[in-house]
Design a protein around this motif. Structure first.
Motif, PDB file in Angstrom:
ATOM      1  N   LYS A  78      -5.412   2.729   9.846  1.00 40.96           N
ATOM      2  CA  LYS A  78      -6.701   2.544   9.619  1.00 40.96           C
ATOM      3  C   LYS A  78      -7.574   3.528   9.992  1.00 40.96           C
ATOM      4  O   LYS A  78      -8.436   4.294   9.019  1.00 40.96           O
ATOM      5  N   PRO A 129      -4.045   4.707  -1.625  1.00 40.20           N
ATOM      6  CA  PRO A 129      -4.198   3.645  -0.644  1.00 40.20           C
ATOM      7  C   PRO A 129      -4.464   2.365  -1.424  1.00 40.20           C
ATOM      8  O   PRO A 129      -5.200   2.531  -2.336  1.00 40.20           O
ATOM      9  N   ARG A 130      -4.331   1.446  -0.934  1.00 38.27           N
ATOM     10  CA  ARG A 130      -4.741   0.061  -1.594  1.00 38.27           C
ATOM     11  C   ARG A 130      -5.171  -1.111  -0.559  1.00 38.27           C
ATOM     12  O   ARG A 130      -4.416  -1.472   0.478  1.00 38.27           O
ATOM     13  N   LYS A 131      -6.493  -1.113  -0.464  1.00 37.85           N
ATOM     14  CA  LYS A 131      -7.348  -1.687   0.383  1.00 37.85           C
ATOM     15  C   LYS A 131      -6.966  -3.380   0.225  1.00 37.85           C
ATOM     16  O   LYS A 131      -6.997  -3.614  -0.734  1.00 37.85           O
ATOM     17  N   ALA A 185      -9.283   5.590   2.655  1.00 33.58           N
ATOM     18  CA  ALA A 185      -9.789   4.550   2.323  1.00 33.58           C
ATOM     19  C   ALA A 185     -10.726   3.858   3.009  1.00 33.58           C
ATOM     20  O   ALA A 185     -11.742   3.261   2.753  1.00 33.58           O
ATOM     21  N   HIS A 186     -10.787   4.202   4.534  1.00 26.65           N
ATOM     22  CA  HIS A 186     -11.886   3.735   5.486  1.00 26.65           C
ATOM     23  C   HIS A 186     -12.388   4.557   6.056  1.00 26.65           C
ATOM     24  O   HIS A 186     -13.230   4.280   7.035  1.00 26.65           O
ATOM     25  N   CYS A 221      -6.986   6.503   7.702  1.00 26.67           N
ATOM     26  CA  CYS A 221      -6.967   6.203   6.338  1.00 26.67           C
ATOM     27  C   CYS A 221      -8.167   6.886   5.344  1.00 26.67           C
ATOM     28  O   CYS A 221      -9.144   6.252   5.836  1.00 26.67           O
ATOM     29  N   TYR A 245       2.462   7.014   5.307  1.00 27.85           N
ATOM     30  CA  TYR A 245       2.582   7.295   6.590  1.00 27.85           C
ATOM     31  C   TYR A 245       3.884   6.954   7.644  1.00 27.85           C
ATOM     32  O   TYR A 245       4.266   7.583   8.469  1.00 27.85           O
ATOM     33  N   CYS A 280       0.897  -1.149   0.060  1.00 27.18           N
ATOM     34  CA  CYS A 280       0.124   0.001   0.008  1.00 27.18           C
ATOM     35  C   CYS A 280       0.862   1.246  -0.057  1.00 27.18           C
ATOM     36  O   CYS A 280       1.379   1.593   1.052  1.00 27.18           O
ATOM     37  N   LEU A 293       0.182   4.253   0.532  1.00 25.97           N
ATOM     38  CA  LEU A 293      -0.132   5.214   1.570  1.00 25.97           C
ATOM     39  C   LEU A 293       0.514   4.803   2.843  1.00 25.97           C
ATOM     40  O   LEU A 293       1.020   5.596   3.687  1.00 25.97           O
ATOM     41  N   LEU A 294       0.467   3.557   2.928  1.00 22.84           N
ATOM     42  CA  LEU A 294       0.948   2.910   4.220  1.00 22.84           C
ATOM     43  C   LEU A 294       2.550   3.323   4.273  1.00 22.84           C
ATOM     44  O   LEU A 294       3.038   3.645   5.274  1.00 22.84           O
ATOM     45  N   CYS A 309      -5.346  -4.409   5.768  1.00 21.32           N
ATOM     46  CA  CYS A 309      -5.912  -3.245   6.464  1.00 21.32           C
ATOM     47  C   CYS A 309      -6.205  -3.245   7.963  1.00 21.32           C
ATOM     48  O   CYS A 309      -6.087  -2.603   8.729  1.00 21.32           O
ATOM     49  N   CYS A 315      -3.404  -2.790   9.987  1.00 20.32           N
ATOM     50  CA  CYS A 315      -2.738  -1.284   9.768  1.00 20.32           C
ATOM     51  C   CYS A 315      -2.876  -0.379  11.072  1.00 20.32           C
ATOM     52  O   CYS A 315      -4.134  -0.308  11.227  1.00 20.32           O
TER      53      CYS A 315
HETATM   54  S1  SF4 Z   1      -5.661   0.940   6.221  1.00 14.46           S
HETATM   55 FE1  SF4 Z   1      -5.157  -0.103   4.448  1.00 14.46          FE
HETATM   56  S2  SF4 Z   1      -5.445   1.245   2.789  1.00 14.46           S
HETATM   57 FE2  SF4 Z   1      -5.155   2.329   4.685  1.00 14.46          FE
HETATM   58  S3  SF4 Z   1      -3.093   2.935   4.824  1.00 14.46           S
HETATM   59 FE3  SF4 Z   1      -3.299   1.077   5.963  1.00 14.46          FE
HETATM   60  S4  SF4 Z   1      -2.862  -0.551   4.564  1.00 14.46           S
HETATM   61 FE4  SF4 Z   1      -3.202   1.226   3.261  1.00 14.46          FE
END
Ligand code: SF4
Length: 262
Positions: A255, A243-245, A260-261, A258, A35, A29, A31-32, A249, A252
């Motif tokens: 989350k 972000p790649r769900k 995406a969530h 993020c 971060y 991911c 985005l991970l 996740c 993670c």
């Molecule tokens: S929650 Fe999932 S999509 Fe969001 S930063 Fe973490 S790994 Fe990536």
């Protein structure tokens, strides 16, 4: 500010610093990766990772003993003191580990599994926690720490990594071996010797994953690393960290923040 943060992942010579873990982060991911590596956001301790650290430390220190003393008894003797040292470094673990007995019992079980898989009294490890490094290009520095690297009297090299989790399903084996192929590539570049065997030791279920890398495997690994380095550089320039769900996740730390969530 943004330039300053980017400087933190570039060496003073302005190289992108890559390791198998960070490559894995970006592949899983982008985005991970941002971060964790660029923003360097704090993360709560992960008990699975801490258990892995403890077992790795015991196995590392076990090999300090003469061969005949590398027994399960020695390993279990080391366990409480290494745990206390870990607690002193991270006192917050005392709150997270609600039952120290269960915690040490689980670590004991993992160490017992190790002794079912290998007999450390019958060989000498050549290197432990070996740091390997190489400039993948002018722009990218690659490095990693190998749990153990054994050189046989015949000169054959095997690279060993201990995992405290369970072995992957066959469809995930290639991904699991990527880390060791990176180490093999680094060793090959540094010494001109192609490692004979890569071996992942899964203490969670007592399985071994073995692979004999070919030159073409390692050349393909190098190409993948270069592509990932280019993708990271592109993300830095564009500011696009997608972000790649996935099922990852759920583990993670980021989350809650993020997009995406949320
Ligand atoms: S929650 Fe999932 S999509 Fe969001 S930063 Fe973490 S790994 Fe990536």
């Amino acid at each position: 500010m943004r330039v300053h943060k980017y400087q933190s992942i570039f060496a003073w010579v302005n190289q992108l610093r890559l390791s198998p873990s960070r490559v894995n982060d970006f592949s899983n991911c982008p985005l991970l990766y941002k971060y964790r590596v660029i923003d360097q956001l704090p993360e709560a301790p992960n008990l699975d990772a801490e258990r892995g650290t403890l077992v790795h430390t015991v196995l590392h220190d076990l090999f300090e003993s003469p061969a005949q003393l590398r027994t399960i008894q020695t390993a279990l003797h080391l366990l409480p003191t290494r745990w206390q040292a870990q607690l002193e470094l991270k006192p917050e673990l005392a709150v997270l580990v609600t039952s120290e007995k269960e915690w040490l019992d689980r670590a004991t079980s993992l160490l017992e599994t190790y002794f079912n898989l290998e007999n450390p009294t019958v060989f000498e490890p050549t290197h432990r926690e070996l740091h390997l490094e190489h400039d993948l290009s002018e722009a990218t520095y690659l490095h990693g720490y190998v749990d153990r690297l054994d050189v046989a009297p015949t000169g054959e090299v095997r690279i060993i990594d201990y995992k405290t989790g369970k072995s992957p399903k066959p469809s995930w084996e290639d991904k699991a071996l990527f880390q060791l192929r990176v180490y093999a590539l680094l060793y090959w570049k540094e010494t001109n010797v192609l490692p004979k065997l890569l071996q992942l030791i899964y203490l969670g279920d007592g399985n071994l994953l073995k692979n004999s890398p070919s030159e073409s495997d390692l050349i393909a690994t190098e190409k993948t690393l270069i592509q990932i380095a280019e993708a990271i550089s592109f993300a830095m320039e564009s500011g696009e960290w997608k972000p790649r769900k996935s099922r990852l996740c759920d583990w993670c730390s980021f989350k809650p923040i993020c997009p995406a969530h949320n």
